[in-house]
Design a protein around this motif. Sequence first.
Motif, PDB file in Angstrom:
ATOM      1  N   GLN A 163       2.909  26.823   9.240  1.00  0.00           N
ATOM      2  CA  GLN A 163       2.735  25.754   8.274  1.00  0.00           C
ATOM      3  C   GLN A 163       3.715  25.893   7.111  1.00  0.00           C
ATOM      4  O   GLN A 163       4.280  24.898   6.622  1.00  0.00           O
ATOM      5  CB  GLN A 163       1.284  25.738   7.747  1.00  0.00           C
ATOM      6  CG  GLN A 163       0.251  25.344   8.789  1.00  0.00           C
ATOM      7  CD  GLN A 163       0.262  23.861   9.088  1.00  0.00           C
ATOM      8  OE1 GLN A 163       1.236  23.168   8.808  1.00  0.00           O
ATOM      9  NE2 GLN A 163      -0.804  23.363   9.718  1.00  0.00           N
TER      10      GLN A 163
ATOM     11  N   LEU B 263      -2.015  21.243  14.192  1.00  0.00           N
ATOM     12  CA  LEU B 263      -3.051  20.440  13.550  1.00  0.00           C
ATOM     13  C   LEU B 263      -4.453  20.771  14.049  1.00  0.00           C
ATOM     14  O   LEU B 263      -5.440  20.272  13.478  1.00  0.00           O
ATOM     15  CB  LEU B 263      -2.768  18.947  13.792  1.00  0.00           C
ATOM     16  CG  LEU B 263      -1.536  18.402  13.078  1.00  0.00           C
ATOM     17  CD1 LEU B 263      -1.188  17.015  13.595  1.00  0.00           C
ATOM     18  CD2 LEU B 263      -1.775  18.342  11.572  1.00  0.00           C
TER      19      LEU B 263
ATOM     20  N   GLN C 292      -6.833  22.267  11.382  1.00  0.00           N
ATOM     21  CA  GLN C 292      -7.273  21.223  10.449  1.00  0.00           C
ATOM     22  C   GLN C 292      -8.340  20.339  11.090  1.00  0.00           C
ATOM     23  O   GLN C 292      -9.329  19.961  10.439  1.00  0.00           O
ATOM     24  CB  GLN C 292      -6.071  20.373  10.008  1.00  0.00           C
ATOM     25  CG  GLN C 292      -6.419  19.227   9.078  1.00  0.00           C
ATOM     26  CD  GLN C 292      -5.193  18.416   8.685  1.00  0.00           C
ATOM     27  OE1 GLN C 292      -4.059  18.865   8.865  1.00  0.00           O
ATOM     28  NE2 GLN C 292      -5.424  17.226   8.149  1.00  0.00           N
ATOM     29  N   CYS C 293      -8.174  19.993  12.394  1.00  0.00           N
ATOM     30  CA  CYS C 293      -9.160  19.173  13.084  1.00  0.00           C
ATOM     31  C   CYS C 293     -10.490  19.903  13.237  1.00  0.00           C
ATOM     32  O   CYS C 293     -11.569  19.314  13.061  1.00  0.00           O
ATOM     33  CB  CYS C 293      -8.627  18.768  14.462  1.00  0.00           C
ATOM     34  SG  CYS C 293      -7.199  17.646  14.399  1.00  0.00           S
TER      35      CYS C 293
ATOM     36  N   HIS D  51     -11.650  22.227  11.296  1.00  0.00           N
ATOM     37  CA  HIS D  51     -12.280  22.322   9.987  1.00  0.00           C
ATOM     38  C   HIS D  51     -12.933  20.995   9.583  1.00  0.00           C
ATOM     39  O   HIS D  51     -14.019  20.983   8.976  1.00  0.00           O
ATOM     40  CB  HIS D  51     -11.240  22.742   8.941  1.00  0.00           C
ATOM     41  CG  HIS D  51     -11.794  22.807   7.555  1.00  0.00           C
ATOM     42  ND1 HIS D  51     -12.642  23.823   7.134  1.00  0.00           N
ATOM     43  CD2 HIS D  51     -11.643  21.964   6.489  1.00  0.00           C
ATOM     44  CE1 HIS D  51     -12.990  23.614   5.869  1.00  0.00           C
ATOM     45  NE2 HIS D  51     -12.384  22.492   5.451  1.00  0.00           N
ATOM     46  N   ALA D  52     -12.280  19.858   9.930  1.00  0.00           N
ATOM     47  CA  ALA D  52     -12.799  18.553   9.528  1.00  0.00           C
ATOM     48  C   ALA D  52     -13.750  17.952  10.552  1.00  0.00           C
ATOM     49  O   ALA D  52     -14.373  16.920  10.292  1.00  0.00           O
ATOM     50  CB  ALA D  52     -11.641  17.580   9.288  1.00  0.00           C
TER      51      ALA D  52
ATOM     52  N   GLY E 265      -0.230  13.841  12.207  1.00  0.00           N
ATOM     53  CA  GLY E 265      -0.942  14.276  11.007  1.00  0.00           C
ATOM     54  C   GLY E 265      -1.579  13.108  10.269  1.00  0.00           C
ATOM     55  O   GLY E 265      -2.724  13.198   9.802  1.00  0.00           O
TER      56      GLY E 265
ATOM     57  N   GLU F  91      -5.674  12.504   9.535  1.00  0.00           N
ATOM     58  CA  GLU F  91      -6.227  12.189   8.220  1.00  0.00           C
ATOM     59  C   GLU F  91      -6.939  10.841   8.234  1.00  0.00           C
ATOM     60  O   GLU F  91      -7.977  10.663   7.578  1.00  0.00           O
ATOM     61  CB  GLU F  91      -5.112  12.180   7.184  1.00  0.00           C
ATOM     62  CG  GLU F  91      -4.489  13.548   6.937  1.00  0.00           C
ATOM     63  CD  GLU F  91      -3.394  13.495   5.893  1.00  0.00           C
ATOM     64  OE1 GLU F  91      -3.190  12.409   5.318  1.00  0.00           O
ATOM     65  OE2 GLU F  91      -2.747  14.517   5.659  1.00  0.00           O
TER      66      GLU F  91
END
Length: 454
Positions: free
Chosen positions: A289, A327, A330-331, A333-334, A365, A369
């Motif tokens: 990252q 990603l 991030q996915c 985590h969300a 990305g 989001e």
Amino acid sequence: MRLSLRYRLLLPLALLLVGDAAATAWAAAHAARHAERQLAQQQWAIVRTLDEPRSTFPLTRPVLEQMRGFSGAHFTFVPAGELPRETVSTFGEPHPPPTSVPRAAHTADAADPRLGPSVVVAGEEYRCLRVALREQTPPRRGDLYIFYPESLRRSAVADAVRPLVFLGGAGVVAVVLAFAFGSRLVRRVRALGARTRPIASGDFRPVPLTGPDDELRDLGAAVNEMARQLAAFQEELQRTERLQVLGQFSGGLAHQLRNAAAGAKLAVELFLAENPGADPEPLRVALRQLARIESNLRQFLALGKPPPAERKACDLGELIGQAVSLLKPQCQHAGTTIGWEPAAEPVIVTGDPTQLAHLFGNIIGNAVEAAGPGGEVRVRLTSTRGAAHVEVSDTGPGPPAAIAEKLFDPFVTGKEQGIGLGLAVARQSADAHGGRIAWTRAGDRTVFTIELPE
């Protein structure tokens, strides 16, 4: 002196109309005189025939009736030296001859033949010609009255004038139609001029194309094309200005951010070196990252500049797979589901791998989001007809309507904390590789499509 186009078109037509009317009136008058002269010549021809010495037949009623059948006129013969009661006439009832009509001289036959003045006999109007016969034979001496019906004279004149009136009327109608067409043409030109004035003030909306398919309609289409090109030039100019501002802004900011990212990267590498027993995978993701941040900063600095000339074969499946793997934390985590469907065969394109990685990373990305917690993102790669197609769809609400048409312009964003550079960088990368990027709303999903030539 400035002369309006209206008058330039209509003044010659008005002059033509006046000239046509004058010519028609002159020709009609000439034809009327010629027709009347022909009738007079016919009557004088009868006089000449009766006045010849070889003509020995007496002017009796049967003879006068035959002459009437040939000429259409009534005849009255008053013998010289005789009483009026012995007058010979073709009228059914005896009528005294109009002695007020003067005798016509024989010389008028050759110079200017006339029918004589107008008289009324038995309630009907005639043109009376009184001639003294010069033959001295007693049965032929006296005054011959020729009564030509005024109705026949008018009919002959009308027959002679009618074709000219029709032609003149047709000319007038043609000029009037041309006048109306010219007026309509001027109105269309003025309307087109009125519609093009807003272009000077920056309103590049196309003008409606009205009227028949002619040169003015072609002119309107050319004006619309000009407006379209001006709108494109204006958009490109605004984009260039935004890119210049971006270059000035990012020049100082990128230096600071790049130093911070480099320091964080060194710290993570040092931690991995000093703690070999720690789980390295999360930190390796962090390193990737940080490397991506450095690459993004370089990409922002290059925004608006010509892309590098170096190209090499790139496996799109591998580049997209790397972007998806970056990603996934991030996915997770969300709570966002991301699905990746590579092509059955490797899809190879010639290009800059760094730019293409940024292209896919930005698009995927943004989709992550936009989908948000509990959402879904699908990434699919296909290849058809010598072109690679990457489709990224998400279950997010889609971009706001206010920015939908300018979604790929710099500094245009619907995010509260976004600066609107990711999609601008993505479009520049696609353009640099001869491809294109577009988006649409399909049902409840937002779909971005990237097409690159293989």
